[in-house]
Scaffold this motif. Structure first.
Motif, PDB file in Angstrom:
ATOM      1  N   SER A  82       0.812  -1.222   0.000  1.00 22.64           N
ATOM      2  CA  SER A  82       0.000   0.000   0.000  1.00 22.64           C
ATOM      3  C   SER A  82       0.843   1.269   0.000  1.00 22.64           C
ATOM      4  O   SER A  82       0.349   2.354  -0.332  1.00 22.64           O
ATOM      5  CB  SER A  82      -0.926   0.009   1.216  1.00 22.64           C
ATOM      6  OG  SER A  82      -0.186  -0.051   2.422  1.00 22.64           O
ATOM      7  N   GLU A  83       2.121   1.158   0.367  1.00 17.03           N
ATOM      8  CA  GLU A  83       2.993   2.343   0.370  1.00 17.03           C
ATOM      9  C   GLU A  83       3.378   2.770  -1.040  1.00 17.03           C
ATOM     10  O   GLU A  83       3.778   3.917  -1.249  1.00 17.03           O
ATOM     11  CB  GLU A  83       4.229   2.079   1.226  1.00 17.03           C
ATOM     12  CG  GLU A  83       3.903   1.906   2.700  1.00 17.03           C
ATOM     13  CD  GLU A  83       5.123   1.622   3.540  1.00 17.03           C
ATOM     14  OE1 GLU A  83       5.866   2.579   3.837  1.00 17.03           O
ATOM     15  OE2 GLU A  83       5.342   0.439   3.899  1.00 17.03           O
ATOM     16  N   GLY A  84       3.276   1.846  -1.981  1.00 16.72           N
ATOM     17  CA  GLY A  84       3.406   2.167  -3.393  1.00 16.72           C
ATOM     18  C   GLY A  84       4.713   2.817  -3.818  1.00 16.72           C
ATOM     19  O   GLY A  84       5.721   2.789  -3.100  1.00 16.72           O
ATOM     20  N   LEU A  85       4.665   3.422  -4.993  1.00 12.09           N
ATOM     21  CA  LEU A  85       5.849   4.039  -5.587  1.00 12.09           C
ATOM     22  C   LEU A  85       6.394   5.157  -4.705  1.00 12.09           C
ATOM     23  O   LEU A  85       7.614   5.305  -4.560  1.00 12.09           O
ATOM     24  CB  LEU A  85       5.508   4.580  -6.976  1.00 12.09           C
ATOM     25  CG  LEU A  85       6.667   5.227  -7.757  1.00 12.09           C
ATOM     26  CD1 LEU A  85       7.776   4.234  -8.023  1.00 12.09           C
ATOM     27  CD2 LEU A  85       6.153   5.823  -9.057  1.00 12.09           C
ATOM     28  N   GLU A  86       5.514   5.943  -4.108  1.00 10.07           N
ATOM     29  CA  GLU A  86       5.968   7.045  -3.252  1.00 10.07           C
ATOM     30  C   GLU A  86       6.743   6.526  -2.047  1.00 10.07           C
ATOM     31  O   GLU A  86       7.704   7.166  -1.596  1.00 10.07           O
ATOM     32  CB  GLU A  86       4.782   7.899  -2.802  1.00 10.07           C
ATOM     33  CG  GLU A  86       4.199   8.767  -3.895  1.00 10.07           C
ATOM     34  CD  GLU A  86       5.245   9.660  -4.554  1.00 10.07           C
ATOM     35  OE1 GLU A  86       6.012  10.322  -3.818  1.00 10.07           O
ATOM     36  OE2 GLU A  86       5.301   9.689  -5.797  1.00 10.07           O
ATOM     37  N   GLY A  87       6.319   5.372  -1.540  1.00 10.61           N
ATOM     38  CA  GLY A  87       7.042   4.777  -0.423  1.00 10.61           C
ATOM     39  C   GLY A  87       8.455   4.393  -0.805  1.00 10.61           C
ATOM     40  O   GLY A  87       9.406   4.584  -0.029  1.00 10.61           O
ATOM     41  N   ILE A  88       8.607   3.847  -2.010  1.00 14.01           N
ATOM     42  CA  ILE A  88       9.929   3.488  -2.520  1.00 14.01           C
ATOM     43  C   ILE A  88      10.793   4.744  -2.654  1.00 14.01           C
ATOM     44  O   ILE A  88      11.945   4.789  -2.196  1.00 14.01           O
ATOM     45  CB  ILE A  88       9.813   2.794  -3.891  1.00 14.01           C
ATOM     46  CG1 ILE A  88       9.086   1.440  -3.776  1.00 14.01           C
ATOM     47  CG2 ILE A  88      11.188   2.623  -4.536  1.00 14.01           C
ATOM     48  CD1 ILE A  88       9.869   0.343  -3.117  1.00 14.01           C
ATOM     49  N   ILE A  89      10.247   5.761  -3.313  1.00 17.27           N
ATOM     50  CA  ILE A  89      11.002   7.000  -3.545  1.00 17.27           C
ATOM     51  C   ILE A  89      11.426   7.631  -2.222  1.00 17.27           C
ATOM     52  O   ILE A  89      12.590   8.014  -2.038  1.00 17.27           O
ATOM     53  CB  ILE A  89      10.165   7.993  -4.378  1.00 17.27           C
ATOM     54  CG1 ILE A  89       9.968   7.455  -5.797  1.00 17.27           C
ATOM     55  CG2 ILE A  89      10.826   9.367  -4.409  1.00 17.27           C
ATOM     56  CD1 ILE A  89       8.988   8.248  -6.645  1.00 17.27           C
ATOM     57  N   ASP A  90      10.491   7.716  -1.281  1.00 18.04           N
ATOM     58  CA  ASP A  90      10.795   8.336   0.015  1.00 18.04           C
ATOM     59  C   ASP A  90      11.904   7.573   0.739  1.00 18.04           C
ATOM     60  O   ASP A  90      12.803   8.188   1.341  1.00 18.04           O
ATOM     61  CB  ASP A  90       9.543   8.384   0.888  1.00 18.04           C
ATOM     62  CG  ASP A  90       8.520   9.397   0.395  1.00 18.04           C
ATOM     63  OD1 ASP A  90       8.873  10.235  -0.455  1.00 18.04           O
ATOM     64  OD2 ASP A  90       7.362   9.339   0.860  1.00 18.04           O
ATOM     65  N   PHE A  91      11.857   6.241   0.690  1.00 14.13           N
ATOM     66  CA  PHE A  91      12.857   5.432   1.398  1.00 14.13           C
ATOM     67  C   PHE A  91      14.244   5.600   0.785  1.00 14.13           C
ATOM     68  O   PHE A  91      15.241   5.756   1.501  1.00 14.13           O
ATOM     69  CB  PHE A  91      12.446   3.955   1.389  1.00 14.13           C
ATOM     70  CG  PHE A  91      13.476   3.034   1.968  1.00 14.13           C
ATOM     71  CD1 PHE A  91      13.860   3.147   3.297  1.00 14.13           C
ATOM     72  CD2 PHE A  91      14.083   2.055   1.177  1.00 14.13           C
ATOM     73  CE1 PHE A  91      14.827   2.300   3.836  1.00 14.13           C
ATOM     74  CE2 PHE A  91      15.041   1.209   1.706  1.00 14.13           C
ATOM     75  CZ  PHE A  91      15.419   1.332   3.035  1.00 14.13           C
ATOM     76  N   VAL A  92      14.327   5.575  -0.529  1.00 16.13           N
ATOM     77  CA  VAL A  92      15.635   5.703  -1.202  1.00 16.13           C
ATOM     78  C   VAL A  92      16.237   7.075  -0.924  1.00 16.13           C
ATOM     79  O   VAL A  92      17.413   7.189  -0.544  1.00 16.13           O
ATOM     80  CB  VAL A  92      15.497   5.464  -2.721  1.00 16.13           C
ATOM     81  CG1 VAL A  92      16.844   5.718  -3.413  1.00 16.13           C
ATOM     82  CG2 VAL A  92      15.016   4.047  -3.012  1.00 16.13           C
ATOM     83  N   VAL A  93      15.449   8.123  -1.093  1.00 13.90           N
ATOM     84  CA  VAL A  93      15.954   9.488  -0.881  1.00 13.90           C
ATOM     85  C   VAL A  93      16.318   9.699   0.592  1.00 13.90           C
ATOM     86  O   VAL A  93      17.355  10.307   0.900  1.00 13.90           O
ATOM     87  CB  VAL A  93      14.919  10.530  -1.355  1.00 13.90           C
ATOM     88  CG1 VAL A  93      15.394  11.947  -1.030  1.00 13.90           C
ATOM     89  CG2 VAL A  93      14.673  10.393  -2.856  1.00 13.90           C
TER      90      VAL A  93
END
Length: 280
Positions: free
Chosen positions: A161-172
C-alpha cells in the motif's frame, strides 16, 4: 565438457583484484567529469577535481585509488558445460584474492568473526555469488566494496500500500541520512521485490551496471531518473560540501515478489565504484 584449471582462476582473480583497486572504471571517470562540468558550487568543483586527479595518480603509479580496498565480492556465471580441475572453485577464488591483495599491496580489511573480530590477514574469505548458466565459459565479476559506503546501505520491508511514493521516500531518505559519510558523489543501487535477501542482492548487482545505462523497462527507467533528480537536489554534494553532484547514477533492479510484500534495498557505493569482469 570444457576444462578450466583452478590455477587459471587463481591468476585471473589475482590480477582482477589489483586492476579493480588501481584503475577507476571508465564510466565512473566519465560521470565525474560530467559532474564537474555542470557544477556551479566552487567547493564541489574543487572536490571533483581532486577526486579525478587522485584517480589519475592511482592509475599511473598502480596504487590503490582509496585506502579502503574493500571486501572482495564476486558474481560468477558458471557454464554448466565447465569442469573445474585441480581444486575447488571457491578455494581458487579465495587464493586469487589472497595473492592479489598481498602482491598488490592492498589493505587487508576482513575480520574472521563479526563480533570477536581478528583480522584474517589476507582479505579472505571473499563473498561469492554463483549462478549456473548455459555454455562452457566462466564469467567472473569482481566488485571490491568499501564499508564507508556499505555501512550507509539499508533495507526495508515496505507494505504494498505504500506504493511508488514509499519506494522513492525510502531511497531518498537513505541518501539524506548518509550525508557525506559514504564519500559522495555516489552510485546508488536499488533492489525492489523478491524476498529480504533477494532485494539486497538486487541492489548490490545494480551497482555493476554502467553508469548512465537505463533499466530496460521504461517505468523503472523513469523511476531511476526521478530518484537521481531528487537525490541531487539534497545539496549534499561531493564529499558532503554541497552542490548538485550528490549521485552520479541511480540504478534499479527488480524481481517478482509476494502479494503481501514490497521489499526495497538501497546499496550505496562511493565515487570509487569498482568492478572488473573477465571471461575464461
Amino acid at each position: 565438457m570444457r576444462e578450466i584449471t583452478a590455477e587459471q582462476i587463481i591468476q585471473t582473480v589475482r590480477d582482477m583484484c589489483i586492476e579493480a583497486n588501481c584503475n577507476l572504471n571508465a564510466d565512473v571517470h566519465c560521470a565525474l567529469k560530467q559532474g564537474l562540468a555542470r557544477e556551479t558550487n566552487e567547493t564541489a568543483k574543487s572536490m571533483l577535481t581532486d577526486i579525478l586527479k587522485n584517480a589519475e595518480i592511482a592509475k599511473e603509479e598502480q596504487i590503490p585509488i582509496c585506502q579502503d580496498t574493500g571486501m572482495a565480492v564476486f558474481f560468477l556465471k558458471l557454464g554448466q558445460e565447465v569442469h573445474i580441475t585441480g581444486g575447488l572453485l571457491t578455494d581458487a577464488i579465495n587464493e586469487g584474492v589472497r595473492k592479489g591483495y598481498a602482491e598488490g599491496y592492498l589493505r587487508k580489511s576482513v575480520v574472521a568473526d563479526p563480533i570477536r573480530r581478528g583480522n584474517t590477514g589476507d582479505n579472505t574469505p571473499a563473498v561469492i555469488h554463483t549462478e549456473i548458466v548455459p555454455g562452457d565459459r566462466l564469467e567472473i565479476e569482481l566488485a571490491p566494496k568499501g564499508f564507508g559506503s556499505e555501512n550507509m546501505s539499508r533495507i526495508k520491508m515496505l507494505k504494498p500500500s505504500e506504493g511508488l511514493e514509499g519506494i522513492i521516500d525510502f531511497v531518498v531518505e537513505t541518501v539524506r541520512i548518509a550525508g557525506g559519510n559514504p564519500c559522495p558523489p555516489l552510485v546508488v543501487g536499488v533492489g525492489i521485490g523478491g524476498t529480504f535477501e533477494k532485494c539486497a542482492l538486487l541492489a548490490k548487482s545494480a551497482l555493476l551496471r554502467e553508469i548512465g545505462s537505463q533499466n530496460p523497462d521504461p517505468y523503472y527507467a523513469e523511476l531511476e531518473k526521478t530518484l537521481l533528480e531528487k537525490i541531487n537536489g539534497l545539496d549534499i554534494g561531493p564529499q558532503g560540501f554541497g552542490g548538485v553532484t550528490t549521485a552520479l547514477g541511480v540504478q534499479v533492479e527488480t524481481f517478482p515478489t509476494h502479494i503481501a510484500g514490497m521489499p526495497c534495498a538501497v546499496n550505496i557505493s562511493c565515487h570509487v565504484t569498482r568492478h572488473v569482469s573477465k571471461i575464461l
